[in-house]
Design a protein around this motif. Structure first.
Motif, PDB file in Angstrom:
ATOM      1  N   ASN A  99       0.809  -1.358   0.033  1.00 48.91           N
ATOM      2  CA  ASN A  99      -0.028   0.129  -0.161  1.00 48.91           C
ATOM      3  C   ASN A  99       0.868   1.453  -0.082  1.00 48.91           C
ATOM      4  N   TYR A 100       2.295   1.226   0.001  1.00 41.48           N
ATOM      5  CA  TYR A 100       3.112   2.227   0.023  1.00 41.48           C
ATOM      6  C   TYR A 100       2.545   3.282  -1.100  1.00 41.48           C
ATOM      7  N   LYS A 101       2.616   4.619  -0.874  1.00 38.52           N
ATOM      8  CA  LYS A 101       2.496   5.624  -1.747  1.00 38.52           C
ATOM      9  C   LYS A 101       3.600   6.788  -1.785  1.00 38.52           C
ATOM     10  N   SER A 102       4.196   7.200  -2.424  1.00 38.27           N
ATOM     11  CA  SER A 102       5.370   8.373  -2.299  1.00 38.27           C
ATOM     12  C   SER A 102       4.480   9.554  -2.063  1.00 38.27           C
ATOM     13  N   ASP A 103       5.524  10.684  -1.692  1.00 35.94           N
ATOM     14  CA  ASP A 103       4.788  11.874  -1.494  1.00 35.94           C
ATOM     15  C   ASP A 103       4.503  12.549  -2.846  1.00 35.94           C
ATOM     16  N   ILE A 104       5.304  12.081  -3.683  1.00 37.31           N
ATOM     17  CA  ILE A 104       5.316  12.880  -5.164  1.00 37.31           C
ATOM     18  C   ILE A 104       4.290  11.898  -6.034  1.00 37.31           C
ATOM     19  N   LYS A 105       3.107  12.628  -6.353  1.00 41.93           N
ATOM     20  CA  LYS A 105       2.097  11.826  -7.081  1.00 41.93           C
ATOM     21  C   LYS A 105       2.536  11.292  -8.270  1.00 41.93           C
ATOM     22  N   THR A 106       3.426  11.705  -8.994  1.00 42.00           N
ATOM     23  CA  THR A 106       3.823  11.584 -10.411  1.00 42.00           C
ATOM     24  C   THR A 106       4.569   9.680 -10.152  1.00 42.00           C
ATOM     25  N   VAL A 107       5.421  10.013  -9.125  1.00 42.64           N
ATOM     26  CA  VAL A 107       6.178   8.688  -8.740  1.00 42.64           C
ATOM     27  C   VAL A 107       5.273   7.491  -8.217  1.00 42.64           C
ATOM     28  N   LYS A 108       5.118   6.403  -8.952  1.00 42.74           N
ATOM     29  CA  LYS A 108       4.362   5.324  -8.400  1.00 42.74           C
ATOM     30  C   LYS A 108       5.302   4.243  -7.702  1.00 42.74           C
ATOM     31  N   GLN A 109       6.332   3.982  -8.096  1.00 41.04           N
ATOM     32  CA  GLN A 109       7.389   3.099  -7.725  1.00 41.04           C
ATOM     33  C   GLN A 109       8.711   3.733  -7.156  1.00 41.04           C
ATOM     34  N   ALA A 110       9.171   3.290  -5.791  1.00 31.23           N
ATOM     35  CA  ALA A 110      10.310   3.880  -5.479  1.00 31.23           C
ATOM     36  C   ALA A 110      11.421   3.028  -6.096  1.00 31.23           C
ATOM     37  N   ARG A 111      12.526   3.573  -6.443  1.00 32.07           N
ATOM     38  CA  ARG A 111      13.805   2.732  -7.278  1.00 32.07           C
ATOM     39  C   ARG A 111      14.901   2.608  -6.320  1.00 32.07           C
ATOM     40  N   VAL A 112      15.496   1.330  -5.935  1.00 36.45           N
ATOM     41  CA  VAL A 112      16.258   1.324  -5.047  1.00 36.45           C
ATOM     42  C   VAL A 112      17.410   0.392  -5.651  1.00 36.45           C
ATOM     43  N   ALA A 113      18.611   1.019  -5.642  1.00 37.31           N
ATOM     44  CA  ALA A 113      19.814   0.437  -6.154  1.00 37.31           C
ATOM     45  C   ALA A 113      20.440  -0.461  -5.100  1.00 37.31           C
ATOM     46  N   LEU A 114      20.989  -1.565  -5.718  1.00 33.65           N
ATOM     47  CA  LEU A 114      21.734  -2.612  -4.742  1.00 33.65           C
ATOM     48  C   LEU A 114      23.128  -2.503  -5.259  1.00 33.65           C
ATOM     49  N   VAL A 115      23.950  -2.201  -4.359  1.00 31.01           N
ATOM     50  CA  VAL A 115      25.499  -2.059  -4.613  1.00 31.01           C
ATOM     51  C   VAL A 115      26.228  -2.815  -3.677  1.00 31.01           C
ATOM     52  N   GLY A 116      27.227  -3.719  -4.380  1.00 33.58           N
ATOM     53  CA  GLY A 116      28.012  -4.570  -3.369  1.00 33.58           C
ATOM     54  C   GLY A 116      29.010  -5.508  -4.147  1.00 33.58           C
ATOM     55  N   ARG A 117      29.989  -6.125  -3.416  1.00 37.08           N
ATOM     56  CA  ARG A 117      30.879  -6.641  -3.971  1.00 37.08           C
ATOM     57  C   ARG A 117      30.582  -8.140  -4.544  1.00 37.08           C
ATOM     58  N   VAL A 118      31.351  -8.687  -5.341  1.00 39.31           N
ATOM     59  CA  VAL A 118      30.976  -9.604  -5.934  1.00 39.31           C
ATOM     60  C   VAL A 118      30.604 -10.769  -4.673  1.00 39.31           C
ATOM     61  N   GLY A 119      29.468 -11.465  -5.162  1.00 37.62           N
ATOM     62  CA  GLY A 119      28.969 -12.636  -4.282  1.00 37.62           C
ATOM     63  C   GLY A 119      28.471 -12.262  -3.046  1.00 37.62           C
ATOM     64  N   ALA A 120      27.983 -11.030  -2.740  1.00 38.99           N
ATOM     65  CA  ALA A 120      27.361 -10.522  -1.560  1.00 38.99           C
ATOM     66  C   ALA A 120      26.164 -10.883  -1.334  1.00 38.99           C
ATOM     67  N   GLY A 121      25.348 -11.101  -2.451  1.00 39.91           N
ATOM     68  CA  GLY A 121      23.942 -11.474  -2.637  1.00 39.91           C
ATOM     69  C   GLY A 121      23.141 -10.680  -2.724  1.00 39.91           C
ATOM     70  N   LYS A 122      23.384  -9.506  -3.788  1.00 41.85           N
ATOM     71  CA  LYS A 122      22.478  -8.583  -4.357  1.00 41.85           C
ATOM     72  C   LYS A 122      21.388  -9.246  -5.087  1.00 41.85           C
ATOM     73  N   SER A 123      21.963  -9.929  -6.139  1.00 37.26           N
ATOM     74  CA  SER A 123      20.847 -10.579  -7.080  1.00 37.26           C
ATOM     75  C   SER A 123      19.681 -11.758  -6.394  1.00 37.26           C
ATOM     76  N   SER A 124      20.602 -12.312  -5.209  1.00 41.24           N
ATOM     77  CA  SER A 124      19.906 -13.247  -4.481  1.00 41.24           C
ATOM     78  C   SER A 124      18.654 -12.708  -3.361  1.00 41.24           C
ATOM     79  N   PHE A 125      19.022 -11.388  -2.937  1.00 42.74           N
ATOM     80  CA  PHE A 125      18.278 -10.481  -2.103  1.00 42.74           C
ATOM     81  C   PHE A 125      16.982 -10.263  -3.070  1.00 42.74           C
ATOM     82  N   PHE A 126      17.032  -9.992  -4.287  1.00 41.44           N
ATOM     83  CA  PHE A 126      15.723  -9.679  -5.175  1.00 41.44           C
ATOM     84  C   PHE A 126      15.064 -10.834  -5.392  1.00 41.44           C
ATOM     85  N   ASN A 127      15.667 -11.989  -5.608  1.00 42.54           N
ATOM     86  CA  ASN A 127      15.048 -13.350  -5.852  1.00 42.54           C
ATOM     87  C   ASN A 127      14.284 -13.924  -4.431  1.00 42.54           C
TER      88      ASN A 127
END
Length: 467
Positions: free
Chosen positions: A189-217
């Motif tokens: 049910n989350y909604k941003s404070d800016i009406k034109t933005v429907k989805q929050a974009r979050v960047a995952l940054v980390g070293r090789v093998g840290a689990g970025k892709s696994s976190f999304f999965n």
């Protein structure tokens, strides 16, 4: 260089842990990779705290020495009542433990290979050792190492005490079905404070093998209700992710998209010409990089590249940055990797982006957590690792979130989902902070423009009154 891995079998590890107690082992040095030399040993093992030597010979013996003291090349004899020699043999159910001789130093802290008197390793910078029973330690040579003085492998591990469980958790968490449902609904049910933005974009940054892709999965699996593997994940030495990917999560198969986009990036590597380029990351932050852009470790994206987005809106920009670090690797983060994180943090701060740190694989880092995930905030070890990350990367402890990704499971787990959903909740909260700043900045610009318009009207009015 490929990943450096332990040569210990599970049975050998189990027997070694029976001698060492409740510790976690971090492989510091492997002679077949780093070299059978004293210089290589000291370069990787000096000033590392308690360590255990694991030597292997062709007779099938695994043997070595434990000390609670540092190697510093001081040239002096070091007393250590906790030091001992040991031997593990497949034919014996229990390992052999040899205590030191009372009144004698445990080892001589010299610049050569580790010298425990009765055992002198890496003799003359060769894969060999000297055996001198009766000097600092008494033992039967045949029982300790089978009288075979040639090394087939030589490893040194840091032995880090795990501590116990805190009587009171260092962070409160409810582990109930109701809490899981509450978190799911809040995210959906989350909604941003800016009406034109429907989805929050979050960047995952980390070293090789840290689990970025696994976190999304893992997040995708938890919301779908079954295991998924949309993002390519793995344990390779170099980054499995070579494209910039933006992933939308749905609530159930064919369900509505969540108001969240997770952006997966190429893994960070120590070498300057490998892994994700910091300039590429800045362009991702600013929204210039399109989905499926193929990263090039040799050069960052250019303005005329096919994957470069010229016209950017707030919907394309990153609203929160999440650093992903393997909890079991915290103590062995190199200075080069810390420096790379520091440089990224500086760029991220300049853009005013809120930041969170995900500490993944907490179950692999602490056996107490592996036994019961609800121990995660009771674990002294996990709390210590969170504080280490906070201090070394300059991120507030409140922004460090331990999580467990799904890796080998075939069924979902309530406790795992709660920890994952709690992390997503914080990401959306931090994205809100970014949106609030955008609203304030936009309002300031509008106020300034209105001031200029008022000033122009005033000038015109005054000029009309001059005779």
């Amino acid at each position: 260089m490929s990943a450096v891995t332990s040569s210990l079998s599970r049975d050998q590890q189990s027997k070694l842990f029976s001698l060492l107690g409740h510790v976690r082992l971090h492989l510091l040095y492997k002679a077949s990779v780093h070299g059978f030399t004293a210089a290589a040993f000291h370069g990787h093992c000096d000033k590392q705290g308690p360590t255990v030597i694991v030597a292997y010979n062709a007779a099938g013996f695994v043997f070595g020495a434990y000390t609670s003291k540092d190697y510093t090349q001081s040239g002096a004899g070091v007393n250590d009542e906790q030091a001992f020699l040991y031997s593990i043999c497949a034919q014996e159910n229990k390992p052999l433990r040899v205590a030191g001789i009372s009144g004698q130093c445990a080892f001589t802290d010299v610049a050569t290979g580790p010298n425990y008197g009765a055992l002198v390793f890496l003799h003359e910078d060769k894969p060999a050792f000297q055996s001198n029973p009766g000097t600092s330690f008494h033992f039967q040579a045949a029982a300790l190492h089978g009288d075979n003085l040639v090394l087939t492998e030589f490893e040194v591990y840091r032995a880090e005490g795990l501590g116990s469980l805190l009587p009171k958790p260092w962070r409160n968490m409810q582990w109930t079905p109701e809490k899981k449902q509450q978190l799911m609904k809040k995210i959906q049910n989350y909604k941003s404070d800016i009406k034109t933005v429907k989805q929050a974009r979050v960047a995952l940054v980390g070293r090789v093998g840290a689990g970025k892709s696994s976190f999304f999965n893992s997040i995708s699996s938890a919301f779908r209700g079954n295991m998924t593997s949309q993002a390519i994940a793995g344990t390779a030495a170099s980054s499995v992710t070579t494209q910039f990917r933006t992933y939308t999560i749905t609530a159930g198969k064919g369900g509505e998209a969540l108001p969240l986009i997770l952006c997966d990036t190429m893994g960070l590597e120590e070498k300057p010409d490998s892994g994700l380029d910091i300039e590429d990351l800045v362009n991702i932050y600013k929204g210039h990089v399109k989905d499926r852009y193929q990263f090039s470790p040799s050069a960052p994206i250019l303005g005329d590249s096919p994957g470069y987005r010229q016209k950017v809106t707030l919907n394309d920009k990153i609203h929160c940055v999440v650093y992903v670090v393997d909890a079991s690797q915290v103590s062995i983060l190199t200075q080069k990797m810390i420096d790379k994180f520091t440089a990224i943090r500086k760029k991220t701060n300049q853009l005013g982006l809120p930041q969170i740190l995900l500490m993944t694989k907490v179950d692999e880092a602490c056996p107490l957590v592996a036994e019961d995930l609800k121990n995660v905030y009771h674990s002294v070890f996990i709390q210590r690792k969170a504080r280490e990350l906070s201090e070394s990367l300059g991120i507030p402890l409140s922004c460090v979130l331990p999580v467990k990704n799904y890796s080998e499971e075939l069924e979902l787990d309530q406790d795992t989902d709660i920890l994952l959903f709690s992390a997503v909740e914080q990401m959306l909260n931090y994205a809100d902070s970014f949106f609030e700043n955008q609203v304030v900045e936009d309002q300031a610009v509008n106020d300034q423009a209105e001031l200029y318009r008022s000033s122009d009207h005033l000038k015109a009015d005054l000029s009309g009154r001059i005779v």
